[in-house]
Design an enzyme around this catalytic site. Structure first.
Site, PDB file in Angstrom:
ATOM      1  N   HIS A  46       0.827  -1.204   0.000  1.00 25.57           N
ATOM      2  CA  HIS A  46       0.000   0.000   0.000  1.00 25.57           C
ATOM      3  C   HIS A  46       0.864   1.258   0.000  1.00 25.57           C
ATOM      4  O   HIS A  46       0.575   2.236  -0.707  1.00 25.57           O
ATOM      5  CB  HIS A  46      -0.926  -0.016   1.213  1.00 25.57           C
ATOM      6  N   GLU A  49       2.240   1.806  -3.446  1.00 25.91           N
ATOM      7  CA  GLU A  49       1.187   2.348  -4.317  1.00 25.91           C
ATOM      8  C   GLU A  49       1.113   3.868  -4.187  1.00 25.91           C
ATOM      9  O   GLU A  49       1.018   4.589  -5.184  1.00 25.91           O
ATOM     10  CB  GLU A  49      -0.149   1.709  -3.961  1.00 25.91           C
ATOM     11  N   HIS A  50       1.185   4.376  -2.967  1.00 26.20           N
ATOM     12  CA  HIS A  50       1.168   5.823  -2.743  1.00 26.20           C
ATOM     13  C   HIS A  50       2.393   6.495  -3.344  1.00 26.20           C
ATOM     14  O   HIS A  50       2.302   7.562  -3.958  1.00 26.20           O
ATOM     15  CB  HIS A  50       1.124   6.121  -1.240  1.00 26.20           C
ATOM     16  N   GLU A 126      -4.323   8.143   7.495  1.00 20.30           N
ATOM     17  CA  GLU A 126      -5.279   7.231   6.868  1.00 20.30           C
ATOM     18  C   GLU A 126      -5.580   6.048   7.792  1.00 20.30           C
ATOM     19  O   GLU A 126      -6.734   5.619   7.927  1.00 20.30           O
ATOM     20  CB  GLU A 126      -4.725   6.731   5.531  1.00 20.30           C
TER      21      GLU A 126
END
Length: 406
Positions: A46, A49-50, A126
């Site tokens: 993740h 991905e950012h 997040e």
């Protein structure tokens, strides 16, 4: 018509031509997600991905954003348990420009230390936001109750503890191990023709061909059926129940989808009608099936006041017991099958939906089925096949997760 092309380096390109539209959606699918992580690097898929959006050798993060804005395009990404996807939707006249930007992000992201530090703060927020949203958090808790210490039980976002250990070198090593051509699919849907395939190959011929494919080393988890409870300063209790179900591509998959529609997949479903309409116990109540490469889980969710949790559980169990004993009616069977066919046909109106379906199918199953074939399989679902799925799934104890007020 879905066309598949395999490049010399092993990269798979899947194209679905939709000449009636003026858009093109391009997706870069990679067979790596939180399931491929370990106890030391959970969350790295993740985070990576950012970081693809945070600058390349020739574009800053702002340049990437402005590049898509300047052509009226949409760009995004997501990470799941078993895959990661970067995608863009643009006018057909800008498809090559979008492809070039995606390839630049994919191959030439620089992972600047200052950008990494800022993005760690973003993902930290997040994670906090997710944990402060109990109707989302309870599903992660259910994964832990179902799969324990297996990587399928890991949260996709990871934890702040792991997040702070990631370095530029960590990301490059992870890419070398997992972002290989045989692990990657380029899925394209929209107004394109065969001349676009060589263009894709031109921009995606830059792989390091050293492979360490995690796909071959996955271990199948044991379904644990544990119970996990978390207390939070909230007003409502959020309940999830999970039943061991079917893996991706199982021959009974359509029977399971039909069954789930009747159980909790729509406003006319038994759980919705019983829990919300008849008893007024919940605003949100639904069920869904998650399929993985070697297993699956059927999840039931509902949120209610803390004093009604026991009554809610009792009604869910009663509904399931009635399902096991009496199966579904012929009317429910026919309505559910028509609903499923309608959902599939309506999804064909979106190039994004087509790109997503084709990318996922190629990445995980390496096969594609025509609309006629899918309709035929749905029509083949009978009360007997649904009943066999009901008995297979509900002849066991479920896992349970509860996020409730202190």
């Amino acid at each position: 018509m879905i066309e598949k092309h395999t490049s010399k380096n092993g990269l798979r390109i899947v194209v679905e031509k939709v000449p009636a539209v003026r858009s093109v959606t391009i997706g870069v699918w990679i067979l790596v997600g939180s399931r491929h992580e370990n106890s030391k690097n959970n969350g790295i898929s993740h985070f990576l991905e950012h970081m693809f959006f945070k600058g390349t050798k020739k574009r800053s993060a702002q340049d990437i954003a402005e590049a898509f804005d300047s052509i009226g395009g949409q760009v995004n990404a997501f990470t799941s348990k078993e895959y990661t996807c970067l995608y863009a939707r643009v006018l057909d006249t800008h498809k090559e420009q979008a492809l070039e930007i995606l390839s630049d992000m994919f191959f030439h992201s620089i992972f600047d230390e200052a950008e990494m530090a800022r993005e760690k703060k973003v993902i930290s927020e997040e994670i906090k936001m997710y944990e402060d949203t109990p109707d989302d958090f309870v599903h992660d808790l259910l994964a832990q109750a179902s799969f324990g210490d297996h990587s399928l039980g890991y949260p996709i976002l990871g934890t702040e503890k792991h997040l702070n250990t990631f370095t530029k070198e960590t990301l490059h090593t992870y890419i070398k191990d997992n972002y290989t051509p045989e692990n990657t699919v380029i899925s394209i849907a929209g107004n394109v023709d065969d001349t676009f395939i060589p263009v894709v190959e031109k921009y995606f011929d830059q792989f390091d061909l050293v492979s360490n494919n995690n796909y071959n080393h996955l271990t199948k988890p044991e379904f644990l059926a544990k119970q996990m409870i978390r207390n939070k300063e909230i007003e409502q209790a959020h309940l999830c129940m999970g039943y061991k179900a079917l893996k991706l591509g199982d021959e009974l998959s359509y029977s399971l989808i039909v069954m789930n529609n009747v159980l909790g997949g729509s406003m006319s479903s038994r759980l919705f009608q019983e829990i919300r309409e008849k008893h007024g116990l919940a605003y949100a109540v639904f069920s869904y099936h998650s399929s993985f490469l070697d297993n699956g889980i059927l999840t039931i969710y509902a949120g209610t006041s803390k004093e009604h949790v026991k009554q809610l559980k009792d009604i869910i169990y009663q509904t399931i017991d009635d399902f096991v004993t009496n199966s579904l009616t012929n009317k429910e069977l026919m309505n559910s099958k028509e609903q499923l066919k309608g959902n599939i046909v309506l999804s064909l109106e979106s190039t994004n939906s087509r790109m997503s379906r084709n990318g996922k199918n190629e990445l995980l199953l390496k096969r594609h089925r025509s609309l006629d074939h899918m309709i035929k399989e749905i029509d083949a679902v009978t009360e007997e096949t649904v009943q066999s799925v009901i008995k297979l799934i509900f002849n066991q104890e479920p896992s349970l997760a509860l996020v409730a007020p202190k």
